[in-house]
Design an enzyme around this catalytic site. Structure first.
Site, short mmCIF file in Angstrom:
data_model
loop_
_atom_site.label_atom_id
_atom_site.label_comp_id
_atom_site.label_asym_id
_atom_site.label_seq_id
_atom_site.Cartn_x
_atom_site.Cartn_y
_atom_site.Cartn_z
N ASP A 147 -9.84 -9.51 20.42
CA ASP A 147 -10.74 -10.29 21.02
C ASP A 147 -10.40 -10.79 22.31
OD1 ASP A 147 -13.17 -12.52 19.18
OD2 ASP A 147 -13.24 -12.06 21.33
N ASP A 195 -15.93 -11.33 24.50
CA ASP A 195 -16.50 -12.64 24.19
C ASP A 195 -17.53 -13.08 25.21
OD1 ASP A 195 -16.54 -15.29 22.55
OD2 ASP A 195 -16.04 -15.94 24.28
N GLU A 221 -20.02 -9.03 23.13
CA GLU A 221 -20.94 -10.20 22.43
C GLU A 221 -21.96 -10.57 23.51
OE1 GLU A 221 -19.60 -14.14 22.10
OE2 GLU A 221 -20.74 -14.72 20.37
N HIS A 241 -17.71 -15.69 12.49
CA HIS A 241 -17.04 -16.95 12.38
C HIS A 241 -17.81 -18.16 13.00
CE1 HIS A 241 -16.31 -15.12 16.34
NE2 HIS A 241 -16.03 -16.59 16.95
N ASP A 242 -19.12 -17.73 13.53
CA ASP A 242 -19.93 -18.58 13.91
C ASP A 242 -21.11 -18.95 13.30
OD1 ASP A 242 -19.38 -17.02 17.45
OD2 ASP A 242 -18.41 -19.17 16.53
O1 TEU Z 1 -19.54 -17.32 20.83
C1 TEU Z 1 -20.64 -17.65 21.73
C2 TEU Z 1 -21.88 -18.20 21.25
O2 TEU Z 1 -22.65 -17.94 21.52
C3 TEU Z 1 -21.73 -18.89 19.98
O3 TEU Z 1 -20.72 -19.71 20.06
C4 TEU Z 1 -23.09 -19.78 19.69
O4 TEU Z 1 -23.35 -20.04 21.31
C5 TEU Z 1 -22.71 -21.12 19.18
O5 TEU Z 1 -22.45 -20.55 17.84
C6 TEU Z 1 -23.98 -21.89 19.28
O6 TEU Z 1 -24.81 -21.64 17.87
C7 TEU Z 1 -18.49 -16.94 21.40
C8 TEU Z 1 -17.38 -17.09 20.09
O7 TEU Z 1 -17.85 -16.32 19.01
C9 TEU Z 1 -17.28 -18.47 19.76
O8 TEU Z 1 -16.56 -18.57 18.72
C10 TEU Z 1 -16.99 -19.31 21.04
O9 TEU Z 1 -16.77 -20.81 20.27
C11 TEU Z 1 -17.80 -19.11 22.16
O10 TEU Z 1 -18.13 -18.14 22.45
C12 TEU Z 1 -16.97 -19.67 23.29
O11 TEU Z 1 -15.78 -18.92 23.43
#
Ligand code: TEU
Length: 545
Positions: A98, A199, A248, A322-323
């Site tokens: 990543d 990312d 992403e 993970h989000d």
């Molecule tokens: O995620 C970006 C993102 O769009 C999500 O974090 C979403 O905005 C958030 O969950 C609101 O619902 C990426 C990574 O996957 C995330 O873990 C990071 O926190 C983020 O970027 C910043 O690097």
């Protein structure tokens, strides 16, 4: 049998901090991933994707990188990472890393230098602006709540940070910065990495810095030079190599994703988009209660499937990461064991017939549920904790806020992996950094492997089918029953043959619909037999000549 064609590959996503701890620290580590390589082989995946393991203060669990070239000691050493690559490659597994190139940690040396003075050589690696009447330069909103600009008294300017205050956005207009990013990506290619997940990479080109009525997304999402930058990244790094790439893409469009993944444009192989995972965000609002809009879910999935199929693009297909909350709790049913297993299998069958690269998030393959935390001290994620404060400040009562976090927070997908019935689910011999779901005695890898009727073996079979049958990789996509309130159905047509997927998203028995050929041979089903109707959460994949 693993696949060498990235279009026939399946990816397993690992959140290292919550995967497997070998030191008793209470946090997962790289040796813990090495320990489980044979598990990935049993499942049958082709790639493992590690979320960031670089040096980081961990304010955003690694997405705030302070040194791109060093491994975070809490995960292990660079030698551990070398050992992981070697051991993975020895098993025919590929490793995707990543890479976060939209922002760095404010602890990164570039930012430490940048903030020292307005004429520092690194000043322009980030985005600094004067405030307006003692207010931030624009009214853009951070994705983690609050304004997207933070004032820095050292030089009396604001820096842009679309995420946490400790995650400063990089200025991709700066050619020296871009060159340093390419050097870093090439370092990891030379290290032996087989793929990259980039990312929020569609945010790297910021357009005009203006106020807006909304959060400001229109100025930095799929920005004016994003394709130019991705093409330059491609040409200077992975473009001529066997490296699988996925971007992403936050809040993106089909039109841009067709450009991002058109092979002739030399940008990326594939993209994640998230519109299908916002059908329970009424009016775009995440922090509220709402049943998911099933018809909208199908519309979005099929719009993207058909457009990318016809336009030569390539989707990542996924339910969670993970989000995101655990999919069986979100779009399935975890209220009884029977429903959890049936709906967990149904969701797998519904997704894995689609066109694109499937991603399986750690624990999804055994039907892990949301951990159902009841106290705010069980939460760890910066986004969740910010939301808790904001909702409480808006007057929402504590119980309600906790209910909402319990269904929508990113923490739901981050509780530690459940390996067995032992203390702390076999995740750690120490105290876990985050509470483990109380149902680990029943939901764990060991139990899943022992039970031939577990969700695990549904995923294993789906992966095997994708490797064996070109229909899944190259077949066209034909949507069906788009207005049906219970059934998700589509066909994949290839060389005159048809694979029909039909999934009942409801806990009700539904008659077979008219107009859909369901006479094909059963490739996989979650009931193991056929009935004259579709039973609760029943899903089938049929192969018609
Ligand atoms: O995620 C970006 C993102 O769009 C999500 O974090 C979403 O905005 C958030 O969950 C609101 O619902 C990426 C990574 O996957 C995330 O873990 C990071 O926190 C983020 O970027 C910043 O690097």
């Amino acid at each position: 049998m693993a696949s060498n064609d990235w279009r026939k590959s399946v990816v397993y996503q690992i959140y290292p901090k919550s995967f497997n701890d070998t030191t008793g620290s209470g946090e997962g580590d790289i040796p813990g991933i090495i320990e489980k390589l044979d598990y990935f082989k049993t499942l049958g995946v082709d790639y493992i994707w590690l979320t960031p393991v670089y040096k980081s203060p961990m304010n955003d669990n690694g997405y705030d990188i302070s040194d791109y070239y060093e491994v975070n000691p809490q995960f292990g050493t660079k030698a551990d990472l070398e050992n992981l690559l070697e051991a993975a490659h020895a098993r025919g597994l590929k490793v995707m890393m990543d890479i976060v190139i939209n922002h760095t940690s404010t602890s990164h040396n570039w930012f430490v230098e940048s903030r020292k003075s307005k004429d520092n050589p690194y000043r322009d690696y980030y985005i600094w602006k004067d405030g307006k009447d003692n207010a931030p330069p624009t009214n853009w909103e951070s994705k983690f709540g609050g304004n997207a600009w933070t004032y820095d008294s050292a030089t009396r300017q604001y820096y842009l940070r679309l995420f946490d205050v400790s995650q400063a956005d990089l200025n991709w207009e700066n050619e020296n910065l871009r060159r340093e990013i390419y050097e870093m990506v090439n370092y990891w290619i030379d290290f032996g990495v087989d793929g990259f997940r980039f990312d929020v990479v569609n945010l790297i080109s910021k357009g005009a810095f203006e106020d807006s009525d909304g959060p400001g997304k229109e100025f930095y999402t799929d920005g004016p030079k994003v394709h130019e930058y991705l093409n330059e990244l491609n040409r200077n790094t992975f473009g001529d190599k066997e490296i699988m790439t996925v971007g992403e893409m936050s809040s993106t469009t089909i039109e841009h994703c067709l450009k991002y993944t058109n092979p002739e444009r030399n940008e990326l192989n594939s993209v994640f988009n998230f519109h299908h995972l916002k059908v329970d965000y009424p009016g775009g609002e995440k922090w509220t209660f709402a049943d998911f809009d099933f018809i909208e879910l199908k519309r979005i999935l099929m719009d993207w499937q058909v457009a990318m199929d016809e336009g030569g693009g390539w989707n990542a297909i996924f339910w969670c990461n993970h989000d995101q909350p655990r999919i069986v709790s979100r779009f399935g049913s975890d209220d009884t064991e029977e429903n959890r297993v049936r709906s967990g299998k149904m969701l797998a069958i519904a997704l894995h017939g689609l066109k694109g690269t499937p991603y399986i998030y750690q624990g999804e393959e055994i039907g892990m549920t949301n951990p159902k935390f009841t106290r705010i001290d069980q939460y760890r994620d910066v986004e969740s904790l910010n939301a808790y404060s904001e909702l409480k400040e808006e007057g929402m009562d504590n119980a309600r806020v906790l209910e909402i976090l319990g269904t929508k927070s990113r923490d739901n997908g981050r509780s530690p992996m459940q390996w067995n019935k032992d203390r702390h689910a076999g995740f750690t011999s120490g105290e876990p950094w985050m509470d483990i779901a109380e149902n680990y005695g029943n939901i764990n890898v060991e139990s899943a492997l022992e039970d031939k009727d577990s969700i695990f073996y549904t995923y294993q079979k789906l992966i095997s089918l994708r490797h064996e049958m070109d229909h899944f990789t190259y077949g066209s996509v034909v949507p069906h029953l788009m207005k049906d309130n219970a059934l998700f159905a589509y066909e994949r047509v290839y060389n005159g043959e048809t694979i029909t997927v039909i999934a009942n998203f409801r806990e009700e028995t539904i008659p077979y619909p008219d107009g859909l050929d369901t006479t094909g041979a059963t490739l996989i089903s979650n009931y193991g037999d056929r009935a004259g109707e579709l039973r609760p959460f029943e899903a089938l994949m049929l192969h018609g000549q």
